[in-house]
Design an enzyme around this catalytic site. Structure first.
Site, PDB file in Angstrom:
ATOM      1  CG  HIS A 282      -1.833   3.381  -2.961  1.00 16.05           C
ATOM      2  ND1 HIS A 282      -2.010   2.098  -2.491  1.00 16.05           N
ATOM      3  CD2 HIS A 282      -1.399   3.256  -4.239  1.00 16.05           C
ATOM      4  CE1 HIS A 282      -1.691   1.241  -3.441  1.00 16.05           C
ATOM      5  NE2 HIS A 282      -1.322   1.913  -4.521  1.00 16.05           N
TER       6      HIS A 282
ATOM      7  CE  LYS B 264       4.908   1.916  -5.447  1.00 14.84           C
ATOM      8  NZ  LYS B 264       4.136   1.709  -6.650  1.00 14.84           N
TER       9      LYS B 264
ATOM     10  CG  ASP C 221       2.229   5.574   1.420  1.00 13.55           C
ATOM     11  OD1 ASP C 221       3.323   5.315   0.893  1.00 13.55           O
ATOM     12  OD2 ASP C 221       1.130   5.261   0.908  1.00 13.55           O
TER      13      ASP C 221
ATOM     14  CB  CYS D 150      -4.263   1.602  -5.870  1.00 10.03           C
ATOM     15  SG  CYS D 150      -4.049   0.029  -6.666  1.00 10.03           S
TER      16      CYS D 150
ATOM     17  CD  GLN E 133       4.302   6.669  -6.405  1.00 10.58           C
ATOM     18  OE1 GLN E 133       5.267   6.975  -7.102  1.00 10.58           O
ATOM     19  NE2 GLN E 133       3.605   5.577  -6.634  1.00 10.58           N
TER      20      GLN E 133
HETATM   21  C1  PLP Z   1       1.360   6.263  -2.423  1.00  9.62           C
HETATM   22  C2  PLP Z   1       1.436   4.772  -2.476  1.00  9.62           C
HETATM   23  N1  PLP Z   1       1.341   4.073  -1.336  1.00  9.62           N
HETATM   24  C3  PLP Z   1       1.439   2.733  -1.310  1.00  9.62           C
HETATM   25  C4  PLP Z   1       1.650   2.018  -2.464  1.00  9.62           C
HETATM   26  C5  PLP Z   1       1.754   0.525  -2.398  1.00  9.62           C
HETATM   27  O1  PLP Z   1       3.036   0.119  -2.735  1.00  9.62           O
HETATM   28  P1  PLP Z   1       3.399  -1.441  -2.823  1.00  9.62           P
HETATM   29  O2  PLP Z   1       2.431  -2.039  -3.800  1.00  9.62           O
HETATM   30  O3  PLP Z   1       4.794  -1.457  -3.299  1.00  9.62           O
HETATM   31  O4  PLP Z   1       3.226  -1.984  -1.456  1.00  9.62           O
HETATM   32  C6  PLP Z   1       1.752   2.688  -3.678  1.00  9.62           C
HETATM   33  C7  PLP Z   1       1.926   1.950  -4.946  1.00  9.62           C
HETATM   34  O5  PLP Z   1       1.699   2.433  -6.022  1.00  9.62           O
HETATM   35  C8  PLP Z   1       1.658   4.104  -3.689  1.00  9.62           C
HETATM   36  O6  PLP Z   1       1.752   4.802  -4.809  1.00  9.62           O
END
Ligand code: PLP
Length: 406
Positions: A112, A215, A189, A362, A192
């Site tokens: 992401h 999430k 990270d 993203c 998800q």
């Molecule tokens: C794998 C992953 N990492 C990071 C993020 C970023 O999350 P946030 O916008 O809550 O910081 C997302 C958001 O969709 C994601 O799917």
């Protein structure tokens, strides 16, 4: 389950398949936040009044709930942040502060933007090199290539636990073992993964793990950074100001102990309380179905069954192409429909009260590697039912018929 989420009372026909973007909140989480502001609102850590004590206690108890959820060794290893994105920015800054020109960071092609751009930015400033574990056609990472990426200059590996595009789980334990053999730190990270897999940071042995509350059925604006105590104690501060210090004079300040060293200013107190409530909700409903769980790592088995059902039904549609190896997917499917723009499908389905996502999610480099400009994505949550999935399939068929004119 839907009856526990007020959004479905407001929108009884809503088929919400965009849980990877954000989840809805159960009444218990909403009530916990309202209760806090109604009965206990005060700033934490400063006030000696009864409300201040109560708010501080609730905030610190929330930290312990997260600690237990991730199976972290100590509560002070849990730092409240705003989000996954903030957690990764924080780590990119503090971990790279002492790196030297030419030092290397390994990421994957799955990432992401939130686990890519913060590293790109710091790499530019410090003249570091980014390397990438390639993603194979199946959606899996090339672990063979991964092993060959390390040199004496490699310092950090940062990788997603569950791809927000392909829905597959990455082999974190193996990635960590290999990184540690090469004296590298590992950032995971978990944005998800936390709503899908039982995360045990001690078992994974990762050095840092980040996720966002929203999430996981918790409010927006609250996130978590887990870090091994011995590392966080040694690392520099990120933001500074109120609450992050133990001693200050006009020329200098001595940082506070963990976790306050990393929690600058007034935090999102009600968010932390809401997150703890969401975790309790998830754990209660996960424990209720434990008996029938074949894979003890999966939080909600019904989401896996629904994923398999959707893949089976979608695979029967010749126009539909699913990306990544099907049997590994956990609650998340990205696909295209031959000859129809993803946005047209998403707009048609929106008209039927079906929420799903279209675009690059993203993760532009991955979507480009898959040879696409955009994808459709459905992502399941705790409240989705077989009826939701059947309705989606029916309407997808309708969309194809109408938009293709077949
Ligand atoms: C794998 C992953 N990492 C990071 C993020 C970023 O999350 P946030 O916008 O809550 O910081 C997302 C958001 O969709 C994601 O799917």
């Amino acid at each position: 389950m839907k009856h526990l989420f007020p959004i479905f009372q407001t929108h009884p026909n809503l088929v919400y398949l965009d849980n990877a973007a954000t989840t809805h909140k159960p009444q218990s989480v909403i009530s916990a936040i309202v209760d806090f502001y109604t009965k206990s609102n005060a700033n934490i850590g400063r006030s000696v009044c009864c409300l201040g004590d109560q708010a501080t206690q609730m905030y610190e108890e929330s930290r312990q709930v997260v600690q237990k959820f991730l199976n972290a060794r100590y509560p002070e290893e849990i730092i409240f942040t705003r989000s996954t994105t903030e957690g990764i920015n924080l780590l990119a800054k503090i971990l790279c502060q002492d790196l030297e020109k030419g030092d290397e960071i390994i990421l994957t092609e799955l990432e992401h933007h939130s686990n890519l751009i913060p590293w790109q930015q710091i790499a530019k400033i410090k003249r570091l090199q980014l390397k990438f574990i390639p993603v194979l056609g199946t959606g899996e990472l090339s672990m063979e290539t991964y092993k060959t990426l390390f040199t004496s200059k490699t310092r950090i590996v940062s990788v997603t636990h569950l791809s927000n595009v392909l829905g597959n789980v990455t082999p974190i334990k193996e990635i960590v073992q290999i990184a540690h053999q090469n004296s590298c730190l590992v950032v995971v990270d978990g944005a998800q993964a936390v709503s899908k897999i039982l995360v045990d940071v001690q078992d994974l042995d990762c050095d840092f793990y980040v996720f966002s509350g929203h999430k996981l059925y918790a409010p927006t604006g609250i996130g978590v950074l887990y870090g091994k105590k011995e590392l966080l104690e040694k690392l520099p501060q990120y933001q500074t100001g109120g609450k992050t210090i133990s001693q200050v004079d006009l020329q200098q300040a001595i940082p506070a102990d963990l976790p306050h060293k990393y929690e600058a200013g007034t935090p999102h107190i009600s968010g932390a309380i809401g997150l703890a409530k969401a975790i309790k909700f998830v754990r209660t409903h996960c424990d209720m179905q434990k008996e029938s769980m074949e894979n003890s790592q999966i939080l909600f088995h019904h989401e896996k069954h629904l994923t398999d059902f959707l893949i089976k039904k979608m695979s029967e549609l010749t126009e539909v192409k699913i990306f990544g190896n099907s049997d590994q997917k956990l609650g998340l499917i990205s696909f295209t429909v031959d000859g129809i723009h993803p946005l047209d499908i998403a707009t048609f389905l929106a008209g039927k009260q079906i929420c799903l996502r279209s675009g690059h999610h993203c993760a532009m480099p991955l979507v480009k590697k898959l040879g696409q400009e955009g994808l459709l994505r459905i992502s399941l949550g705790i409240y989705n039912t077989l009826e939701d999935c059947e309705f989606f399939i029916k309407q997808l068929k309708q969309a194809i018929k109408l938009l293709k004119g077949v």
